[in-house]
Scaffold this active site. Sequence first.
Site, PDB file in Angstrom:
ATOM      1  CB  CYS A 231      -0.933   0.002   1.210  1.00 27.78           C
ATOM      2  SG  CYS A 231      -0.073  -0.006   2.807  1.00 27.78           S
ATOM      3  CG  HIS A 268      -4.056  10.816  12.504  1.00 34.45           C
ATOM      4  ND1 HIS A 268      -5.136   9.960  12.476  1.00 34.45           N
ATOM      5  CD2 HIS A 268      -3.526  10.795  11.250  1.00 34.45           C
ATOM      6  CE1 HIS A 268      -5.265   9.454  11.268  1.00 34.45           C
ATOM      7  NE2 HIS A 268      -4.302   9.947  10.502  1.00 34.45           N
ATOM      8  CG  HIS A 271      -7.311   5.241   9.191  1.00 34.97           C
ATOM      9  ND1 HIS A 271      -6.553   6.241   8.605  1.00 34.97           N
ATOM     10  CD2 HIS A 271      -8.429   5.835   9.674  1.00 34.97           C
ATOM     11  CE1 HIS A 271      -7.201   7.391   8.725  1.00 34.97           C
ATOM     12  NE2 HIS A 271      -8.335   7.186   9.364  1.00 34.97           N
ATOM     13  CG  ASP A 275      -6.686  -5.234   4.395  1.00 37.35           C
ATOM     14  OD1 ASP A 275      -5.966  -4.964   5.384  1.00 37.35           O
ATOM     15  OD2 ASP A 275      -6.834  -4.453   3.438  1.00 37.35           O
ATOM     16  NE  ARG A 283      -3.914  -3.157   4.909  1.00 36.52           N
ATOM     17  CZ  ARG A 283      -4.249  -1.961   4.407  1.00 36.52           C
ATOM     18  NH1 ARG A 283      -3.371  -0.963   4.431  1.00 36.52           N
ATOM     19  NH2 ARG A 283      -5.445  -1.769   3.884  1.00 36.52           N
ATOM     20  CB  CYS A 285      -2.554   1.363   7.070  1.00 31.51           C
ATOM     21  SG  CYS A 285      -1.897   2.230   5.636  1.00 31.51           S
TER      22      CYS A 285
END
Length: 315
Positions: A231, A268, A271, A275, A283, A285
């Site tokens: 990704c 922050h 997310h 998957d 996951r 990310c």
Amino acid sequence: MEQAIFAGGCFWCMVRPFSEREGIIKIVSGYTGGREAEAVYSAVKQGGTGHVEAVHLLYDPVLISYDEILDVFWTLTDPTDEGGQFSDRGPAYQSIIFTYTDNQKSTAQSSVKQLEESGRFQKPIVTKIKDASPFYPAEEFHQDFDRKNPFRYALYYKGSGREEFSRTYWPKDRSHLKETLTARQFFVTQENGTEPPYENEYWDNTEEGIYVDIVSGEPLFSSRDQYDAGCGWPSFTKPITDSMVREEWDVSTRHTRKEIRSSEGDSHLGHVFEDGPGASGLRYCINSAALRFIAKEDLEKEGYGDFLLLFAVRK
């Protein structure tokens, strides 16, 4: 232990901010201030009983003062609204401070005066101060609603207007972080931003070590749990421990998803998606800009020597 009662609109949104403060022992959602000898949600909501939705706090005054509790309360309400709170209208959703003692009453009165003199609000402060009256716990469905129904809570908190109001009138002053963070790091961690895929520091890192919050330095992820998800961002199957990160529903776009924030620094991070290749199927990310990588050989000198245990066992 001492007790306090606050009404500030829907009690769903009154619980979490108090529960996050050290010294708050117990919080119960319920009804108070009415004429009837008992209260249920259906009747209170219609305004016929005279009760308001409220929260009852049990707290340790050694760890948190009544003044400090009031400071939290003000950030949860619109003290200038006498017709209700945010999207909840009517007498059942008034903003009221219920006091048990003369000291609580005088402290509350002083707090109101300070808020009026601060100039934070242009309209008059209309929050009432009343003597505490019998408190009736709400139905079990309403207790800890934010924890039991996090997605619905997130939708309501945003949709009711509370989130925007809090951001406007009670913004967190983190401008000092601009002196220590790059523009991208500040954008990601403080403004909930996202960096470009593949154009970030750690998306293809293969070195052993741990990742810590760029702001607070708290440990977050281990390279042992990092993998290439294709990704363009660093991806992990899990944090070092679940307590190191906090999940919140992100309803800022059409695609609802769970946001990941650091527990202590409240940065922050990214997310989490369902998957992933690990046993949990998750996951994580994460934005590289939210992280600082500490190589395994540097853990001891950087003060993270305890985390060498993560690399003592072969994959």
